[in-house]
Design an enzyme around this catalytic site. Structure first.
Site, PDB file in Angstrom:
ATOM      1  N   HIS A   1      -9.924   4.332  -4.658  1.00 41.28           N
ATOM      2  CA  HIS A   1     -10.068   4.421  -3.198  1.00 41.28           C
ATOM      3  C   HIS A   1     -11.511   4.770  -2.842  1.00 41.28           C
ATOM      4  O   HIS A   1     -12.094   4.177  -1.920  1.00 41.28           O
ATOM      5  CB  HIS A   1      -9.110   5.474  -2.644  1.00 41.28           C
ATOM      6  CG  HIS A   1      -9.408   5.895  -1.235  1.00 41.28           C
ATOM      7  ND1 HIS A   1      -9.326   5.038  -0.160  1.00 41.28           N
ATOM      8  CD2 HIS A   1      -9.816   7.095  -0.725  1.00 41.28           C
ATOM      9  CE1 HIS A   1      -9.654   5.677   0.957  1.00 41.28           C
ATOM     10  NE2 HIS A   1      -9.964   6.920   0.639  1.00 41.28           N
TER      11      HIS A   1
ATOM     12  N   GLN B   1       2.843   1.521   8.756  1.00 39.31           N
ATOM     13  CA  GLN B   1       1.618   0.731   8.870  1.00 39.31           C
ATOM     14  C   GLN B   1       1.386   0.223  10.291  1.00 39.31           C
ATOM     15  O   GLN B   1       0.254   0.212  10.772  1.00 39.31           O
ATOM     16  CB  GLN B   1       1.666  -0.437   7.881  1.00 39.31           C
ATOM     17  CG  GLN B   1       1.557  -0.005   6.443  1.00 39.31           C
ATOM     18  CD  GLN B   1       0.348   0.882   6.190  1.00 39.31           C
ATOM     19  OE1 GLN B   1      -0.788   0.509   6.501  1.00 39.31           O
ATOM     20  NE2 GLN B   1       0.580   2.061   5.644  1.00 39.31           N
TER      21      GLN B   1
ATOM     22  N   HIS C   1      -5.230   8.499  -3.089  1.00 38.83           N
ATOM     23  CA  HIS C   1      -6.481   9.256  -3.054  1.00 38.83           C
ATOM     24  C   HIS C   1      -7.026   9.462  -4.465  1.00 38.83           C
ATOM     25  O   HIS C   1      -6.949  10.547  -5.036  1.00 38.83           O
ATOM     26  CB  HIS C   1      -6.273  10.596  -2.347  1.00 38.83           C
ATOM     27  CG  HIS C   1      -6.066  10.457  -0.874  1.00 38.83           C
ATOM     28  ND1 HIS C   1      -4.831  10.585  -0.281  1.00 38.83           N
ATOM     29  CD2 HIS C   1      -6.937  10.169   0.130  1.00 38.83           C
ATOM     30  CE1 HIS C   1      -4.938  10.408   1.028  1.00 38.83           C
ATOM     31  NE2 HIS C   1      -6.207  10.145   1.302  1.00 38.83           N
ATOM     32  N   ASN C   2      -7.595   8.404  -5.006  1.00 34.68           N
ATOM     33  CA  ASN C   2      -8.154   8.442  -6.348  1.00 34.68           C
ATOM     34  C   ASN C   2      -9.536   7.791  -6.351  1.00 34.68           C
ATOM     35  O   ASN C   2     -10.053   7.425  -5.293  1.00 34.68           O
ATOM     36  CB  ASN C   2      -7.202   7.735  -7.328  1.00 34.68           C
ATOM     37  CG  ASN C   2      -6.808   6.346  -6.849  1.00 34.68           C
ATOM     38  OD1 ASN C   2      -7.646   5.591  -6.360  1.00 34.68           O
ATOM     39  ND2 ASN C   2      -5.527   6.010  -6.967  1.00 34.68           N
ATOM     40  N   ALA C   3     -10.116   7.632  -7.532  1.00 35.05           N
ATOM     41  CA  ALA C   3     -11.483   7.110  -7.620  1.00 35.05           C
ATOM     42  C   ALA C   3     -11.582   5.652  -7.190  1.00 35.05           C
ATOM     43  O   ALA C   3     -12.645   5.205  -6.747  1.00 35.05           O
ATOM     44  CB  ALA C   3     -12.011   7.276  -9.050  1.00 35.05           C
TER      45      ALA C   3
ATOM     46  N   ASP D   1     -13.307   4.482   5.571  1.00 30.92           N
ATOM     47  CA  ASP D   1     -12.206   5.286   5.038  1.00 30.92           C
ATOM     48  C   ASP D   1     -10.843   4.700   5.381  1.00 30.92           C
ATOM     49  O   ASP D   1      -9.885   4.838   4.618  1.00 30.92           O
ATOM     50  CB  ASP D   1     -12.317   6.715   5.569  1.00 30.92           C
ATOM     51  CG  ASP D   1     -11.373   7.679   4.875  1.00 30.92           C
ATOM     52  OD1 ASP D   1     -10.983   7.406   3.720  1.00 30.92           O
ATOM     53  OD2 ASP D   1     -11.012   8.701   5.481  1.00 30.92           O
TER      54      ASP D   1
END
Length: 395
Positions: A125, A322, A121-123, A271
Site C-alpha cells: 500500500h 465501497q 495497511h502494508n508496504a 492515500d
C-alpha cells in the site's frame, strides 16, 4: 551469518538479523554497490533477475502501473526499489548529497516496519501511494513550482505515511485503552505514531545527518504536517479550505505555505486513490481493506466490544462499503483535485475510472440484493443458481 551472529549474541533480535540479511542481499546484487556505475540512469536493480521490474520502472509515471505485479517481481521489495528509483529520477540523491548505502538502509527500515500480515495497511500500500504521489508531482500545475525539498518531502511522506500500522483503526485503539491512544491523547493517534516512527528511523539511519540542523528540523516538522493530513477525520477541514482557495483563485504556488498545502492535498489523494485505479487493481484493494475491517470486527466480537462501523461482515458488504466511500470521501476530493489541475488527462482518467468502478459496485450490490430476495423466497439457492451468481460477479 544468521547462525554465527545469533549464537554469538551480536544481533539481539530476529528483526535486526532479517534487516541485515536484506541489506546484504542488495549489497551484493546491486550493480552500483559492486562498483559498476551505469553510464545512463542509476538503477538499484540487477539486470539478470530483475529485468522485468526494471522495465516496469520505465513506466512508473503511468496510471495503470500494477504495484502487485511489481511487488512480486521485486520479491516483496517494491517500496525500497521504487523509492531508490524515484529519488534518482527526481535528482534528489545528487541535490541532497545522499549516501546510497544509507538511503537504502533507511528505506529497508521503513519497509520492514510495515506489517506484512495486514491485508491492506502494508508496504505494498505504501508503494502504491508513493507511485500515485509521483504521478501527482508531475502534474504541470504543481510541478512547475516544486523545489527538490518539496519533492523529497512528498515521496518520503507517501512511503512512510502508514508505517507500523497495527491493522486496526483509531476508535479501536481508544476503546481498548491502547498506550498509543493515551500517548497522543486520542487525537490523530495512528498518524502521530506513523510520523514519530518515521522521525526515529531517519535519525537512526543518519540519512540527513550531514545537513544543517535547522534543515533537518524543518524536514521533520513538514513530514509531520503531511502525514497528519492523512487523518480521515480531518477530511472536511481540508476540503473546505481547498474549495475556498479554488473559488477565490488565491492559491499562490510561489509561496511555500500554499505549496505545502497542495502537497497535503496530493498525499490525501494518493492515500485514497484506489477507487480511481483500473477495476482489476481497484477491486483487489477494496477486498483487502474490507478484509482488514472484518478482522477488526472479529476481534471486537471476540472481546465482547461493540463492532465498529464497516467491520461487521454479516451486515457490511464490500459493495456497500465501497459505494459509500466513493460517494462521501473520494468523489468530493478528486473533483476538487481535477479543478485544481485543470482537468488534465490524468485527472480525467481517474474520474472516469472512479465512475465506472462505482457503477460496477452498484451492479454487484444489486445482484447481492436480488440473490438475498431469492433466498428469502426459496429458502435456498440451487447449485446452478449459485454457479450463475458467481459467474455474474466475476468481472
Amino acid at each position: 551469518l544468521f547462525t554465527d551472529t545469533t549464537l554469538s549474541g551480536e544481533i539481539g533480535t530476529k528483526k535486526k538479523v532479517k534487516r541485515l540479511l536484506s541489506f546484504q542481499r542488495y549489497f551484493h546484487a546491486s550493480r552500483l554497490l559492486r562498483g559498476i556505475v551505469p553510464q545512463a540512469s542509476l538503477y538499484l536493480l540487477d539486470e539478470d533477475y530483475l529485468g522485468q521490474a526494471r522495465h516496469m520502472l520505465s513506466k512508473v509515471g503511468m496510471w495503470d502501473f500494477d504495484i502487485f505485479l511489481f511487488d512480486r517481481l521485486t520479491n516483496g521489495n517494491s517500496l525500497v526499489t521504487l523509492l531508490c528509483h524515484l529519488f534518482n529520477v527526481h535528482g534528489l540523491i545528487h541535490h541532497f548529497q545522499l549516501d546510497m548505502v544509507t538511503l537504502h538502509r533507511f528505506l529497508v527500515m521503513v519497509q520492514e516496519d510495515y506489517h506484512s500480515q495486514n491485508p491492506y495497511h502494508n508496504a505494498v500500500h505504501a508503494a502504491d501511494v508513493t507511485q500515485a504521489m509521483h504521478c501527482y508531482l508531475r502534474e504541470p500545475k504543481l510541478a512547475n513550482f516544486l523545489t527538490p525539498s518539496d519533492i523529497m518531502l512528498g515521496l518520503l511522506a507517501a512511503a512512510a505515511h502508514d508505517v507500523d500500522h497495527p491493522g486496526v483503526n483509531q476508535p479501536f485503539l481508544i476503546k481498548t485503552k491502547h498506550h498509543l491512544a493515551s500517548l497522543y491523547q486520542n487525537v490523530s493517534v495512528l498518524e502521530n505514531h506513523h510520523w514519530r516512527s518515521t522521525i526515529g528511523m531517519l535519525r537512526e539511519s543518519r540519512l540527513l545527518a550531514h545537513l544543517p540542523k535547522e534543515v533537518t528540523q524543518d524536514i521533520e516538522q513538514q513530514l509531520g504536517s503531511l502525514i497528519l493530513a492523512t487523518d480521515i477525520n480531518r477530511q472536511n477541514e481540508f476540503l473546505i479550505r481547498l474549495k475556498s482557495h479554488l473559488d477565490n483563485q488565491d492559491l499562490r504556488l510561489e509561496d511555500a505555505q500554499d505549496r505545502h498545502f497542495m502537497l497535503q492535498i496530493a498525499l490525501k489523494c494518493a492515500d485514497i486513490c484506489n477507487p480511481c485505479r483500473l477495476w482489476d487493481l481497484s477491486k483487489q484493494w477494496s477486498e483487502r481493506v474490507c478484509e482488514e475491517f472484518y478482522r477488526q470486527g472479529d476481534l471486537e466480537q471476540k472481546f465482547e466490544l461493540e463492532i465498529s462501523p464497516l467491520c461487521n461482515q454479516q451486515k457490511d458488504t464490500i459493495p456497500s462499503i465501497q459505494i459509500g466511500f466513493m460517494t462521501y470521501i473520494v468523489e468530493p476530493l478528486f473533483e476538487r483535485w481535477a479543478q485544481f489541475t485543470g482537468d488534465t488527462p490524468l485527472s480525467e482518467n481517474m474520474l472516469n475510472h472512479l465512475r465506472r468502478n462505482k457503477a460496477k459496485w452498484r451492479s454487484l450490490l444489486h445482484k447481492q440484493h436480488s440473490s438475498s430476495r431469492s433466498n428469502d423466497h426459496s429458502g435456498q439457492v440451487t447449485g446452478s443458481q449459485e454457479q450463475t451468481l458467481n459467474e455474474e460477479e466475476t468481472p
